[in-house]
Design a protein around this motif. Sequence first.
Motif, PDB file in Angstrom:
ATOM      1  N   LYS A  85       0.839  -1.201   0.000  1.00 33.03           N
ATOM      2  CA  LYS A  85       0.000   0.000   0.000  1.00 33.03           C
ATOM      3  C   LYS A  85       0.876   1.254   0.000  1.00 33.03           C
ATOM      4  CE  LYS A  85      -3.519   1.981   2.972  1.00 33.03           C
ATOM      5  NZ  LYS A  85      -3.108   2.223   4.343  1.00 33.03           N
ATOM      6  N   GLU A 111       0.869   4.098  -2.778  1.00 34.68           N
ATOM      7  CA  GLU A 111       0.536   5.491  -2.432  1.00 34.68           C
ATOM      8  C   GLU A 111       1.634   6.447  -2.888  1.00 34.68           C
ATOM      9  OE1 GLU A 111      -2.361   4.878   1.458  1.00 34.68           O
ATOM     10  OE2 GLU A 111      -0.213   5.127   1.756  1.00 34.68           O
ATOM     11  N   CYS A 112       2.835   5.924  -3.080  1.00 36.15           N
ATOM     12  CA  CYS A 112       3.936   6.736  -3.600  1.00 36.15           C
ATOM     13  C   CYS A 112       3.828   6.883  -5.115  1.00 36.15           C
ATOM     14  CB  CYS A 112       5.274   6.099  -3.242  1.00 36.15           C
ATOM     15  SG  CYS A 112       5.696   6.264  -1.507  1.00 36.15           S
ATOM     16  N   VAL A 147       3.629  11.207   1.556  1.00 34.83           N
ATOM     17  CA  VAL A 147       2.503  10.346   1.924  1.00 34.83           C
ATOM     18  C   VAL A 147       2.302  10.357   3.439  1.00 34.83           C
ATOM     19  CG1 VAL A 147       1.717   7.925   2.002  1.00 34.83           C
ATOM     20  CG2 VAL A 147       2.737   8.829  -0.091  1.00 34.83           C
ATOM     21  N   ALA A 203       0.807  13.571   4.723  1.00 33.17           N
ATOM     22  CA  ALA A 203      -0.608  13.672   4.365  1.00 33.17           C
ATOM     23  C   ALA A 203      -1.478  12.791   5.249  1.00 33.17           C
ATOM     24  CB  ALA A 203      -0.795  13.300   2.901  1.00 33.17           C
ATOM     25  N   GLN A 204      -0.939  11.665   5.711  1.00 33.68           N
ATOM     26  CA  GLN A 204      -1.747  10.759   6.528  1.00 33.68           C
ATOM     27  C   GLN A 204      -2.206  11.424   7.814  1.00 33.68           C
ATOM     28  OE1 GLN A 204       0.850   7.403   6.691  1.00 33.68           O
ATOM     29  NE2 GLN A 204      -0.096   6.426   4.934  1.00 33.68           N
ATOM     30  N   LYS A 263      -5.356  16.858   7.701  1.00 33.32           N
ATOM     31  CA  LYS A 263      -6.693  16.914   7.103  1.00 33.32           C
ATOM     32  C   LYS A 263      -6.910  18.322   6.566  1.00 33.32           C
ATOM     33  CE  LYS A 263      -8.210  12.782   8.335  1.00 33.32           C
ATOM     34  NZ  LYS A 263      -7.004  12.091   7.912  1.00 33.32           N
ATOM     35  N   PRO A 314      -9.803  14.190   3.618  1.00 29.88           N
ATOM     36  CA  PRO A 314      -8.440  13.637   3.599  1.00 29.88           C
ATOM     37  C   PRO A 314      -7.554  14.311   2.555  1.00 29.88           C
ATOM     38  CG  PRO A 314      -9.994  12.044   2.686  1.00 29.88           C
ATOM     39  CD  PRO A 314     -10.807  13.199   3.188  1.00 29.88           C
ATOM     40  N   ILE A 315      -6.259  14.266   2.810  1.00 26.69           N
ATOM     41  CA  ILE A 315      -5.267  14.795   1.869  1.00 26.69           C
ATOM     42  C   ILE A 315      -4.474  13.601   1.354  1.00 26.69           C
ATOM     43  CG2 ILE A 315      -3.175  16.226   1.679  1.00 26.69           C
ATOM     44  CD1 ILE A 315      -4.327  17.934   3.970  1.00 26.69           C
ATOM     45  N   GLU A 316      -4.230  13.558   0.056  1.00 27.61           N
ATOM     46  CA  GLU A 316      -3.532  12.396  -0.495  1.00 27.61           C
ATOM     47  C   GLU A 316      -2.022  12.542  -0.418  1.00 27.61           C
ATOM     48  OE1 GLU A 316      -3.452  10.277  -4.725  1.00 27.61           O
ATOM     49  OE2 GLU A 316      -5.443  10.846  -4.015  1.00 27.61           O
ATOM     50  N   LYS A 317      -1.500  13.703  -0.832  1.00 26.47           N
ATOM     51  CA  LYS A 317      -0.055  13.934  -0.775  1.00 26.47           C
ATOM     52  C   LYS A 317       0.145  15.338  -0.215  1.00 26.47           C
ATOM     53  CE  LYS A 317       0.902  10.354  -3.643  1.00 26.47           C
ATOM     54  NZ  LYS A 317      -0.481   9.908  -3.838  1.00 26.47           N
TER      55      LYS A 317
END
Length: 283
Positions: free
Chosen positions: A18, A22-23, A205, A208-209, A212, A277-280
Amino acid sequence: MLRLAIQKSGRLSEDSLKLIRECGISFITSSLKLKTESTNFPLEILYLRDDDIPGYVADGVADIGIVGENVLVEEGMQHLAVEQLGFSKCRLSLAVPKGDPYEDISDLQGKNIATSYPKLLQAYLDEKGVQANIHTISGSVEIAPSIGLAEAICDIVSSGSTLISNGLREVERVFKSQAVLIANGGLNAEKQEILNKLLFRIHAVQRAQKAKYILLNAPNEKIAEISQLLPGAKSPSILPLAEEGWSSLHSVVNEDDFWEIIEKLKEAGAQGILVVPIEKMII
Ligand code: ATP
Ligand code: MG
């Protein structure tokens, strides 16, 4: 081309794949294959038993790898660690049968302890000044007390439910672990550059996790007060709403902080709060 070793199947596999996806790194997986090449990044993935990963990276068969810190340290390979990855969090703990009158570590003096992590356990016992007999077994450690092999065990725990279902009680935390990225110390310049690119993406990544994106509406006279509450990457963006006297505020907040400030935002007059959510995230 950089070679990455990850666990073929087990508790690390899914989250390792994963993270790579995600990268933005694409590849085709097949349960039968032992290696795959990315279609859009100079990365080859080798699928291995987790125990073999530190050795392969140290020998240069793989350039980098993802493995649990528990395995890395048990194998004496901690010098390969590059970065903690924040998943597969677990702990190595000592446990005794539920009815055992255990009070402290000195109760293990002279006892038999079954584990798959003899070095980590020995280091812990040495630190506590306790001498015990360590029985190294490669699996099903939790059944050792019930079959009379040992009076205590030292095994990986995350929720603790496996211990409970085997009638065991966790009594000491020996080691805290999570997945870690490891690398061979002698990468050439070209491989080092690919690793740096990969790390840049991993950081984006990871950042970003935790973050928000927050959007909310506020009466114009409350903007200053609400802006104070939003720590944000810089200061919030403020856009006028079609409705006279109102604005929309956009900012970035840490998930943990969000729960702290939500009540204060409402009290200050914020309405229609959206958290997405933010992806990157590149800063
Ligand atoms: P392999 O066949 O590759 O040798 P394994 O059976 O040794 O696999 P797993 O049980 O898949 O290993 O665990 C791999 C790693 O995942 C462990 O070394 C540990 O770092 C982590 N881990 C183990 N159990 C848990 C758990 N319950 N929750 C989170 N992480 C865990
Ligand atoms: Mg293993």
